[in-house]
Design a protein around this motif. Structure first.
Motif, PDB file in Angstrom:
ATOM      1  N   VAL A   1       9.149  15.708   4.859  1.00 39.75           N
ATOM      2  CA  VAL A   1       8.660  14.324   4.956  1.00 39.75           C
ATOM      3  C   VAL A   1       9.086  13.602   3.681  1.00 39.75           C
ATOM      4  CG1 VAL A   1       6.627  12.851   5.110  1.00 39.75           C
ATOM      5  CG2 VAL A   1       6.716  15.005   6.398  1.00 39.75           C
ATOM      6  N   ILE A   2       9.848  12.525   3.826  1.00 40.02           N
ATOM      7  CA  ILE A   2      10.452  11.845   2.683  1.00 40.02           C
ATOM      8  C   ILE A   2       9.839  10.464   2.514  1.00 40.02           C
ATOM      9  CG2 ILE A   2      12.613  10.998   1.684  1.00 40.02           C
ATOM     10  CD1 ILE A   2      14.034  13.088   3.509  1.00 40.02           C
ATOM     11  N   THR A   3       9.353  10.193   1.309  1.00 39.92           N
ATOM     12  CA  THR A   3       8.810   8.878   0.969  1.00 39.92           C
ATOM     13  C   THR A   3       9.557   8.338  -0.244  1.00 39.92           C
ATOM     14  OG1 THR A   3       7.162   9.395  -0.735  1.00 39.92           O
ATOM     15  CG2 THR A   3       6.563   9.906   1.546  1.00 39.92           C
ATOM     16  N   GLY A   4       9.321   7.058  -0.569  1.00 39.03           N
ATOM     17  CA  GLY A   4       9.833   6.523  -1.827  1.00 39.03           C
ATOM     18  C   GLY A   4      10.855   5.425  -1.652  1.00 39.03           C
ATOM     19  N   GLY A   5      11.770   5.371  -2.603  1.00 44.55           N
ATOM     20  CA  GLY A   5      12.766   4.313  -2.578  1.00 44.55           C
ATOM     21  C   GLY A   5      14.076   4.765  -3.198  1.00 44.55           C
TER      22      GLY A   5
ATOM     23  N   ARG B   1       0.826  -1.213   0.000  1.00 44.62           N
ATOM     24  CA  ARG B   1       0.000   0.000   0.000  1.00 44.62           C
ATOM     25  C   ARG B   1       0.864   1.268   0.000  1.00 44.62           C
ATOM     26  NH1 ARG B   1      -4.180   0.940   4.143  1.00 44.62           N
ATOM     27  NH2 ARG B   1      -4.854   2.388   2.522  1.00 44.62           N
ATOM     28  N   GLN B   2       2.134   1.113  -0.299  1.00 45.63           N
ATOM     29  CA  GLN B   2       3.052   2.252  -0.259  1.00 45.63           C
ATOM     30  C   GLN B   2       2.511   3.462  -1.029  1.00 45.63           C
ATOM     31  OE1 GLN B   2       6.584   1.813  -2.597  1.00 45.63           O
ATOM     32  NE2 GLN B   2       7.644   3.538  -1.645  1.00 45.63           N
ATOM     33  N   ILE B   3       2.138   3.261  -2.279  1.00 49.20           N
ATOM     34  CA  ILE B   3       1.731   4.395  -3.114  1.00 49.20           C
ATOM     35  C   ILE B   3       0.407   4.981  -2.626  1.00 49.20           C
ATOM     36  CG2 ILE B   3       1.134   5.099  -5.460  1.00 49.20           C
ATOM     37  CD1 ILE B   3       3.178   3.096  -6.492  1.00 49.20           C
ATOM     38  N   ASP B   4      -0.491   4.150  -2.102  1.00 47.23           N
ATOM     39  CA  ASP B   4      -1.730   4.663  -1.513  1.00 47.23           C
ATOM     40  C   ASP B   4      -1.421   5.624  -0.367  1.00 47.23           C
ATOM     41  OD1 ASP B   4      -3.278   3.135  -3.229  1.00 47.23           O
ATOM     42  OD2 ASP B   4      -3.500   1.482  -1.802  1.00 47.23           O
ATOM     43  N   HIS B   5      -0.490   5.232   0.491  1.00 47.14           N
ATOM     44  CA  HIS B   5      -0.106   6.084   1.621  1.00 47.14           C
ATOM     45  C   HIS B   5       0.527   7.386   1.125  1.00 47.14           C
ATOM     46  CE1 HIS B   5      -1.128   3.109   4.578  1.00 47.14           C
ATOM     47  NE2 HIS B   5      -0.203   2.246   4.185  1.00 47.14           N
ATOM     48  N   VAL B   6       1.399   7.271   0.133  1.00 46.70           N
ATOM     49  CA  VAL B   6       2.047   8.463  -0.428  1.00 46.70           C
ATOM     50  C   VAL B   6       1.009   9.412  -0.999  1.00 46.70           C
ATOM     51  CG1 VAL B   6       3.572   9.272  -2.282  1.00 46.70           C
ATOM     52  CG2 VAL B   6       4.253   7.321  -0.870  1.00 46.70           C
TER      53      VAL B   6
ATOM     54  N   GLU C   1       5.682   3.226   6.341  1.00 50.89           N
ATOM     55  CA  GLU C   1       5.005   2.456   5.301  1.00 50.89           C
ATOM     56  C   GLU C   1       5.193   3.024   3.899  1.00 50.89           C
ATOM     57  OE1 GLU C   1       2.390   2.394   9.077  1.00 50.89           O
ATOM     58  OE2 GLU C   1       3.661   3.817   7.977  1.00 50.89           O
ATOM     59  N   THR C   2       5.839   4.168   3.793  1.00 51.55           N
ATOM     60  CA  THR C   2       5.941   4.841   2.494  1.00 51.55           C
ATOM     61  C   THR C   2       7.294   4.663   1.819  1.00 51.55           C
ATOM     62  OG1 THR C   2       6.759   6.957   3.375  1.00 51.55           O
ATOM     63  CG2 THR C   2       4.349   6.609   3.318  1.00 51.55           C
TER      64      THR C   2
END
Length: 228
Positions: free
Chosen positions: A162-166, A64-69, A191-192
């Motif tokens: 706030v940093i998300t991704g990979g 659900r990573q992209i949903d959270h992002v 989770e992101t």
């Protein structure tokens, strides 16, 4: 023998995940916390790294990573706070890839993420508002390196990033270190972010939590934004 105050390198049977969970369960650990105004920086959520059905280079940690992002990006956007999306990409000759593009040269290699290609494109699941969000191409790990990100954050009076991704161990970590180094409160919602192996993922989350960022459940960011 003189008593030691320092630590010789520890070697034991704990996994990276177990060490991370121990660190996160420490109630005495001080946090950087939120300031007054944040920016969401979504790092390299592009097909090369997210589409398991298309590319060897893709990986997934939380499905659900992209949903959270998308959720925290929408909340920030609706409150007039900047949302930035980055992606890695290079010229067709890879002349701009530098030394980072010299280790291999296969269709899956980093320097062969060509501008305008399917690998370069953001994942279709990303909800990017082209009228408001900022999109930056980058060539190196950090979202700050040779992009307008720093000046954008200054202009918008941002004090929290706030940093998300990979990947957690690569571009997320590099961006977090650069964020802290520039004086920003830095938050990585658990989770992101994603990586190829749980060892890399949790070892780097541990290091981020201990040194460079607050690693928090994504709900913590949601709660903060909803309260604004």
């Amino acid at each position: 023998m003189t008593d030691m105050l320092g630590t010789r390198m520890v070697a034991d049977d704990r996994t990276a995940r177990q060490i991370f969970e121990e660190v996160m369960s420490n109630p005495a650990r001080a946090k950087f916390g939120f300031g007054e105004r944040l920016a969401i920086v979504n790092v390299d959520i592009q097909n090369a790294y997210t589409r398991l059905d298309e590319f060897k280079t893709a990986y997934e940690t939380d499905p659900r990573q992209i949903d959270h992002v998308n959720h925290i990006s929408r909340l920030a956007r609706n409150r007039g706070m900047p949302v930035i999306w980055t992606r890695v990409g290079y010229h067709g000759t890879a002349a701009d890839a530098g030394v980072w593009g010299t280790r291999s040269d296969t269709p899956d290699s980093l320097q062969n993420i060509i501008y305008g290609s399917r690998r370069h494109a953001f994942d279709d699941r990303c909800k990017i508002d082209a009228a408001v969000d900022l999109v930056y191409d980058k060539r190196m790990p950090s979202a700050f390196f040779e992009t307008p990100l720093q000046s954008l954050l200054v202009w918008h009076k941002v004090d929290t990033v706030v940093i998300t991704g990979g990947s957690t161990s690569g571009c997320v970590r590099a961006t977090a270190v650069d964020s802290l180094s520039r004086g920003y409160r830095t938050i990585v919602p658990l989770e992101t972010c994603a990586d190829k192996h749980e060892s890399y993922h949790f070892a780097n989350l541990t290091d981020l939590q201990l040194k460079y960022a607050d690693v928090e459940p994504v709900q913590t960011v949601v709660d903060w934004l909803e309260a604004r």
